[in-house]
Motif scaffolding. Structure first.
Motif, short mmCIF file in Angstrom:
data_model
loop_
_atom_site.label_atom_id
_atom_site.label_comp_id
_atom_site.label_asym_id
_atom_site.label_seq_id
_atom_site.Cartn_x
_atom_site.Cartn_y
_atom_site.Cartn_z
N GLN A 1 0.83 -1.20 0.00
CA GLN A 1 0.00 0.00 0.00
C GLN A 1 0.87 1.26 0.00
O GLN A 1 0.64 2.19 -0.77
N LEU B 1 2.71 1.62 -3.41
CA LEU B 1 1.81 2.03 -4.49
C LEU B 1 1.36 3.48 -4.32
O LEU B 1 1.15 4.19 -5.30
N SER B 2 1.22 3.92 -3.08
CA SER B 2 0.81 5.32 -2.86
C SER B 2 1.89 6.28 -3.35
O SER B 2 1.59 7.39 -3.77
N GLY C 1 1.09 7.02 -6.85
CA GLY C 1 -0.23 7.57 -7.13
C GLY C 1 -1.41 6.62 -7.05
O GLY C 1 -2.51 6.99 -7.45
N PHE C 2 -1.23 5.41 -6.57
CA PHE C 2 -2.34 4.47 -6.44
C PHE C 2 -2.86 4.45 -5.02
O PHE C 2 -2.08 4.29 -4.08
N GLN C 3 -4.16 4.60 -4.86
CA GLN C 3 -4.79 4.47 -3.56
C GLN C 3 -5.16 3.00 -3.34
O GLN C 3 -5.84 2.40 -4.16
N VAL C 4 -4.71 2.44 -2.23
CA VAL C 4 -5.02 1.05 -1.91
C VAL C 4 -5.60 0.99 -0.51
O VAL C 4 -5.05 1.58 0.42
N GLN C 5 -6.72 0.32 -0.38
CA GLN C 5 -7.32 0.11 0.93
C GLN C 5 -7.13 -1.35 1.30
O GLN C 5 -7.53 -2.25 0.56
N ASP D 1 -9.79 -6.72 -5.64
CA ASP D 1 -8.92 -6.19 -6.69
C ASP D 1 -7.54 -6.84 -6.60
O ASP D 1 -6.95 -7.20 -7.62
N THR E 1 0.47 -9.77 -16.66
CA THR E 1 0.39 -9.26 -15.28
C THR E 1 -0.68 -10.00 -14.49
O THR E 1 -1.50 -9.41 -13.81
#
Length: 156
Positions: A18, A21-22, A25-29, A48, A117
């Motif tokens: 997380q 990736l942040s 620029g990726f938001q991961v919960q 996901d 991927t």
């Protein structure tokens, strides 16, 4: 989606992913669930990103590849990692090959998974065994399915 019951330490690994990736620029919960919820959501592809583990020796690579990637195989509550009509043929070709052809077909399979991927191998989990100091002649077995009881004796 992670489950500490299914894979101890997975929440911490997910939090590291997380954070990385942040940075791009990726938001991961991170969704931490119990084992039953994991087994409901994975087969339904209700996630996901999710952690999966291989079946390990003596079942690999056939067990993991056949159950996790072949769309027609019944993987039960473990669910699938990735399914595709194109992938079915590649997996079946690799699993049915023998001799020198097997190495080429297995490499073609791993190349397909990489190129599409479909997976991202992250960690090799540690094998943990505990035994009493009184136990003599204990040795770590070749697989987690072998029980090393034959030579073990107990000191008084």
């Amino acid at each position: 989606m992670v489950s500490e019951e299914s894979l101890p330490g997975s929440r911490r690994i997910a939090e590291m992913v997380q954070g990385q990736l942040s940075e791009v620029g990726f938001q991961v919960q991170v969704s931490s669930v119990d084992n039953a919820t994991m087994h409901e959501r994975r087969p339904a592809f209700d996630y996901d990103l999710a952690f999966f583990t291989t079946y390990g020796a003596p079942y690999d690579p056939h067990g993991t590849l056949g159950n996790a990637f072949v769309s027609t195989a019944d993987s039960g509550p473990d669910g699938k990692i990735y399914v595709s009509d194109a992938l079915d043929g590649v997996v079946k070709a690799a699993l049915e090959a023998s001799g020198a052809e097997r190495d080429l077909k297995m490499q073609a399979l791993y190349d397909w998974l990489y190129d599409n991927t479909a997976i991202c191998p992250l960690v090799v989990s540690q094998r943990l065994w505990a035994h009493n100091p009184r136990a003599e002649n204990f040795s770590l077995p070749a697989t987690d399915y072998d029980l090393p009881f034959k030579a073990i004796t107990l000191k008084a």
